[in-house]
Scaffold this active site. Structure first.
Site, PDB file in Angstrom:
ATOM      1  N   LYS A 306       4.091  -7.870  -1.936  1.00  0.00           N
ATOM      2  CA  LYS A 306       2.853  -6.873  -1.210  1.00  0.00           C
ATOM      3  C   LYS A 306       3.268  -7.169   0.378  1.00  0.00           C
ATOM      4  O   LYS A 306       2.616  -8.396   0.332  1.00  0.00           O
ATOM      5  CB  LYS A 306       1.406  -6.211  -1.744  1.00  0.00           C
ATOM      6  CG  LYS A 306       0.689  -4.969  -0.959  1.00  0.00           C
ATOM      7  CD  LYS A 306      -0.127  -4.258  -1.330  1.00  0.00           C
ATOM      8  CE  LYS A 306      -0.930  -4.121  -0.455  1.00  0.00           C
ATOM      9  NZ  LYS A 306      -1.979  -3.182  -1.035  1.00  0.00           N
ATOM     10  N   ASP A 311      -3.839  -2.082   6.024  1.00  0.00           N
ATOM     11  CA  ASP A 311      -3.674  -1.273   5.344  1.00  0.00           C
ATOM     12  C   ASP A 311      -5.081  -0.065   6.159  1.00  0.00           C
ATOM     13  O   ASP A 311      -6.002  -0.615   5.779  1.00  0.00           O
ATOM     14  CB  ASP A 311      -4.298  -1.584   4.261  1.00  0.00           C
ATOM     15  CG  ASP A 311      -4.611  -0.757   3.551  1.00  0.00           C
ATOM     16  OD1 ASP A 311      -4.602   0.918   3.570  1.00  0.00           O
ATOM     17  OD2 ASP A 311      -5.234  -0.805   2.079  1.00  0.00           O
ATOM     18  N   LYS A 318     -10.602   3.850   5.088  1.00  0.00           N
ATOM     19  CA  LYS A 318     -11.217   3.185   4.955  1.00  0.00           C
ATOM     20  C   LYS A 318     -12.584   3.219   5.538  1.00  0.00           C
ATOM     21  O   LYS A 318     -12.081   4.160   6.574  1.00  0.00           O
ATOM     22  CB  LYS A 318     -10.657   1.640   5.147  1.00  0.00           C
ATOM     23  CG  LYS A 318      -9.677   1.619   3.653  1.00  0.00           C
ATOM     24  CD  LYS A 318      -9.503   0.130   4.273  1.00  0.00           C
ATOM     25  CE  LYS A 318      -7.870  -0.267   2.515  1.00  0.00           C
ATOM     26  NZ  LYS A 318      -9.060  -0.144   1.856  1.00  0.00           N
ATOM     27  N   ASP A 329      -3.908  -8.143   3.698  1.00  0.00           N
ATOM     28  CA  ASP A 329      -2.795  -7.442   2.657  1.00  0.00           C
ATOM     29  C   ASP A 329      -1.464  -7.068   3.031  1.00  0.00           C
ATOM     30  O   ASP A 329      -0.576  -6.985   2.029  1.00  0.00           O
ATOM     31  CB  ASP A 329      -3.278  -5.722   3.601  1.00  0.00           C
ATOM     32  CG  ASP A 329      -3.348  -4.592   1.837  1.00  0.00           C
ATOM     33  OD1 ASP A 329      -3.660  -5.229   1.093  1.00  0.00           O
ATOM     34  OD2 ASP A 329      -3.597  -3.774   1.795  1.00  0.00           O
ATOM     35  N   ASP A 388      -4.590   5.738   0.112  1.00  0.00           N
ATOM     36  CA  ASP A 388      -4.767   4.073   0.154  1.00  0.00           C
ATOM     37  C   ASP A 388      -4.842   3.229  -0.786  1.00  0.00           C
ATOM     38  O   ASP A 388      -4.958   2.176  -0.681  1.00  0.00           O
ATOM     39  CB  ASP A 388      -6.078   4.058   0.205  1.00  0.00           C
ATOM     40  CG  ASP A 388      -7.426   2.681   0.760  1.00  0.00           C
ATOM     41  OD1 ASP A 388      -5.894   1.790   1.667  1.00  0.00           O
ATOM     42  OD2 ASP A 388      -8.300   2.558   0.921  1.00  0.00           O
ATOM     43  N   GLU A 390      -1.324   2.140  -1.525  1.00  0.00           N
ATOM     44  CA  GLU A 390      -0.135   2.882  -0.556  1.00  0.00           C
ATOM     45  C   GLU A 390       0.785   0.877  -0.914  1.00  0.00           C
ATOM     46  O   GLU A 390       1.938   1.352  -1.580  1.00  0.00           O
ATOM     47  CB  GLU A 390      -0.009   1.863   0.505  1.00  0.00           C
ATOM     48  CG  GLU A 390      -0.752   0.803   1.614  1.00  0.00           C
ATOM     49  CD  GLU A 390      -1.851   0.616   0.648  1.00  0.00           C
ATOM     50  OE1 GLU A 390      -3.060   0.824   0.210  1.00  0.00           O
ATOM     51  OE2 GLU A 390      -1.968  -0.992   0.529  1.00  0.00           O
ATOM     52  N   ARG A 392       1.213  -0.418  -4.007  1.00  0.00           N
ATOM     53  CA  ARG A 392       2.288   0.309  -5.604  1.00  0.00           C
ATOM     54  C   ARG A 392       2.645   0.940  -4.615  1.00  0.00           C
ATOM     55  O   ARG A 392       4.420   1.028  -5.959  1.00  0.00           O
ATOM     56  CB  ARG A 392       1.441   1.167  -6.606  1.00  0.00           C
ATOM     57  CG  ARG A 392       0.407   2.702  -5.681  1.00  0.00           C
ATOM     58  CD  ARG A 392      -0.390   2.864  -7.225  1.00  0.00           C
ATOM     59  NE  ARG A 392      -1.953   1.850  -6.689  1.00  0.00           N
ATOM     60  CZ  ARG A 392      -2.974   2.186  -7.284  1.00  0.00           C
ATOM     61  NH1 ARG A 392      -3.343   2.990  -8.216  1.00  0.00           N
ATOM     62  NH2 ARG A 392      -3.836   1.205  -7.083  1.00  0.00           N
TER      63      ARG A 392
HETATM   64  N1  BES Z   1      -5.457  -3.252   0.126  1.00  0.00           N
HETATM   65  C1  BES Z   1      -6.119  -2.644  -1.144  1.00  0.00           C
HETATM   66  C2  BES Z   1      -6.829  -3.604  -1.933  1.00  0.00           C
HETATM   67  C3  BES Z   1      -7.700  -4.320  -1.534  1.00  0.00           C
HETATM   68  C4  BES Z   1      -9.014  -3.986  -1.150  1.00  0.00           C
HETATM   69  C5  BES Z   1      -7.273  -5.745  -1.120  1.00  0.00           C
HETATM   70  C6  BES Z   1     -10.131  -4.768  -0.921  1.00  0.00           C
HETATM   71  C7  BES Z   1      -8.957  -6.883  -1.157  1.00  0.00           C
HETATM   72  C8  BES Z   1     -10.132  -6.189  -0.573  1.00  0.00           C
HETATM   73  C9  BES Z   1      -5.262  -1.697  -1.799  1.00  0.00           C
HETATM   74  O1  BES Z   1      -4.336  -1.373  -0.637  1.00  0.00           O
HETATM   75  C10 BES Z   1      -6.468  -0.575  -2.131  1.00  0.00           C
HETATM   76  O2  BES Z   1      -6.843  -0.032  -1.017  1.00  0.00           O
HETATM   77  N2  BES Z   1      -7.212   0.105  -3.023  1.00  0.00           N
HETATM   78  C11 BES Z   1      -7.634   0.744  -3.678  1.00  0.00           C
HETATM   79  C12 BES Z   1      -6.776   1.741  -4.472  1.00  0.00           C
HETATM   80  C13 BES Z   1      -7.856   3.081  -4.960  1.00  0.00           C
HETATM   81  C14 BES Z   1      -7.426   4.088  -3.511  1.00  0.00           C
HETATM   82  C15 BES Z   1      -7.336   3.186  -6.081  1.00  0.00           C
HETATM   83  C16 BES Z   1      -8.736   0.332  -3.993  1.00  0.00           C
HETATM   84  O3  BES Z   1      -8.831  -0.582  -4.714  1.00  0.00           O
HETATM   85  O4  BES Z   1     -10.128   0.980  -3.229  1.00  0.00           O
HETATM   86 ZN    ZN Z   2      -3.571  -2.206   0.649  1.00  0.00          ZN
HETATM   87 MN    MN Z   3      -4.521   1.055   0.971  1.00  0.00          MN
END
Ligand code: BES
Ligand code: ZN
Ligand code: MN
Length: 543
Positions: A306, A311, A318, A329, A388, A390, A392
């Site tokens: 990834k 992000d 966020k 990220d 968010d 993104e 996947r």
């Molecule tokens: N890059 C983030 C995941 C992340 C969060 C990595 C904190 C490291 C520290 C990812 O893209 C994300 O935002 N995931 C969301 C998914 C949700 C919206 C289903 C999350 O984990 O909140």
């Molecule tokens: Zn992310």
């Molecule tokens: Mn994200």
């Protein structure tokens, strides 16, 4: 920094620091009765009994992480002796030696010691070569700094040794040589080779850290692709970068959707290590390799990363606190690039393909929106319920592309995919999921052996159920439950029948705390696991 294996000689004239790793004493043991062995006893004598005196006081018991610096008289063979605790012998693994070497390097660097020697202890349960490799890794990893943007560091002012009043950073001098010292070795060649492997792996992990630490403005997707190609060229990997027109032609609706809200367009990067065609000297071997199609005679393994260069969350923005961390990220992509570098330098006898899905997730006027339905390269449709989620979405295309084009024996992806993984496992273990028990086990064990811990999380039918959409094949965000598992179940829809493992490095990709061989910032996690796995590669059962 030169890392070498030395046999016989210790306390050479001119050594600035000699490190002595020592095991922890049993709770009631008398420190005066500690058995030091011939080497340390000899060194102790040459520094006027300083070591035994310090130990006899009981000030140093050898707890893991404990250190004590001693200063022999000026005319002694070395300027400093550093005692480094290894902890209990029953708990000691090669990770302990990695840490001891890391602590040694950090201390040496802070004291501007340029020539460092470490008396590598012999530990019954750790094969000598494995220990040498771990120690070399610890030293090289500890020497990593991300200071290219600090204008008043010793690194940037190479010709300026004078005190710089505006230098708010502790003056540090990089270590020039790090010697792993042995009294005698039965097979010095093997140990030297293991040390060299450790150096390559750790340097490659540092490459991954450098990429991951770069801020979003310095490393948009095109720059990440450029850096990946630069690394590839330097070590003889093939590389290919797909830009937007090609992504469109291949109908990669996932990566395009995520990238469309940013002024910095997405990229898909493919790095390829082909041992058969490169190593083959004879024409026959070349034709054989060519006929063998994709990988020639060697099995193909795809590693997918990834690469979200920043992000913001997109329209599902966020919260501000901590958002700056989202420059990391693309740590999965960084690990893929670092691992590919090591794979090439170590000339692994496998056809390994690295795929990096690079995009910036931004909330611009052209951004994808919640409610959008997109069509991925696989033809599967995704309802976007949260922009968010993104990672996947870009991986959906990258995994399908790797599966289709390379028909690999196995696929492994690395991604800072879910905050839920950080909640579940903290910064202490990588989330490990997949669709093939044998491959999951092999990846987990490789991680254990190289000091990169992972912990398996389930992938159940219910998780797949949670990602079904009422208007498309899948939705990209499930509910609040089991976020890491539902994310992985989403990915599993794009790997076909391929044995596949997903490493969620959201908690382990970077660190807020410094450790023995880790500064605050990117860890480069995954590089060692991948190399350890691929160096011992066995085809997953049932393939
Ligand atoms: N890059 C983030 C995941 C992340 C969060 C990595 C904190 C490291 C520290 C990812 O893209 C994300 O935002 N995931 C969301 C998914 C949700 C919206 C289903 C999350 O984990 O909140
Ligand atoms: Zn992310
Ligand atoms: Mn994200």
């Amino acid at each position: 920094m030169q890392v070498s294996v030395k046999v016989g000689e210790i306390g050479r004239k001119g050594v600035d620091l000699v490190a002595i790793p020592l095991l922890e004493l049993e709770p009631k043991a008398d420190p005066k009765k500690r058995r030091l062995g011939r080497r340390i006893t000899a060194l102790d004598r040459s520094v006027g009994g300083l070591i035994s005196a310090a130990l006899g006081c009981g000030d140093f018991r050898g707890r893991a992480g404990e250190t004590l610096t001693l200063y022999p008289a000026p005319e002694s063979a070395c300027k400093r002796v550093l005692l480094v605790g290894l902890g209990r012998e029953s708990k000691l693994t090669s990770e302990g030696l990695r840490r001891a070497a890391g602590s040694t390097l950090n201390l040496a660097r802070a004291k501007s010691a340029r020539r460092v020697a470490m008396l590598v202890p012999s530990v019954r349960r750790i094969p000598v070569a494995e220990g040498a490799r771990a120690a070399a890794e610890g030293a090289v990893l500890a020497s990593y700094r991300f200071d290219t943007y600090r204008t008043h560091t010793s690194n940037n002012n190479k010709n300026n040794n004078s005190n710089n009043s505006s230098n708010n950073k502790q003056a540090e001098t990089p270590v020039r040589s790090f010697d792993l010292c042995y009294e005698k070795l039965r097979d010095a060649r093997t140990v030297r080779a293991a040390c060299a492997v450790g150096v390559v792996v750790a340097e490659s992990q540092n490459v991954a850290r450098t990429l991951s630490d770069q801020p979003g403005n310095a490393l948009p997707p095109a720059a990440l692709a450029r850096e990946a190609v630069k690394v590839a060229k330097a070590v003889g990997l093939r590389s290919q970068v797909l830009e937007v027109p090609e992504l469109k032609r291949r109908k990669m609706g996932g990566i395009l959707a995520v990238g469309q809200g940013s002024a910095n367009p997405p990229r898909l990067v493919i790095l390829e290590h082909r041992p058969a065609t490169r190593a083959a000297k004879t024409r026959a071997a070349k034709t054989r390799a060519a006929k063998g199609g994709r990988g020639g005679a060697q099995p193909t393994i795809c590693i997918v990363g990834k690469g979200i260069t920043f992000d913001s969350g997109g329209i599902s923005l966020k919260p501000s606190p901590g958002m700056q961390d989202m420059k990391h990220d693309m740590s999965g992509a960084a690990a893929v690039v670092g691992a590919m570098r090591a794979i090439a330098l170590l000339k692994l006898p496998l056809h390994v393909v690295g795929v990096v899905a690079a995009a910036e997730n931004m909330p611009g006027g052209t951004a994808y929106r919640p409610g959008d339905i997109i069509t991925t390269m696989s033809g599967k449709t995704i309802e976007i319920t949260n922009t968010d989620a993104e990672g996947r979405v870009v991986l959906a295309d990258a995994l399908h592309y790797a599966d289709l084009r390379f028909e690999p024996q196995a696929m492994i992806d690395l991604a800072t995919l879910t905050g839920a993984c950080l909640v579940a496992l903290g910064p202490w273990a990588t989330g490990l999921l997949g669709n093939h028990d044998g491959l999951i086990e092999a990846v987990g064990e490789a991680g254990t052996r190289c000091g990169e811990r992972s912990w398996q999380l389930p992938l159940l039918d219910e998780h797949k159920e949670a990602m079904k959409s009422s208007v498309a094949d899948l939705k990209n965000a499930g509910g609040r439950h089991a976020g890491t598992s539902t994310a992985a179940s989403f990915l599993s829809a794009f790997v076909g029948e391929r044995p596949w493992v997903h490493l969620d490095i959201a908690g382990t990709g970077w660190s807020d705390k410094a450790g023995p061989y880790q500064q605050r910032g990117a860890t480069g996690v995954g590089v060692r696991t991948l190399i350890e796995l691929l160096r011992n590669w066995e085809p997953p059962k049932g393939v």
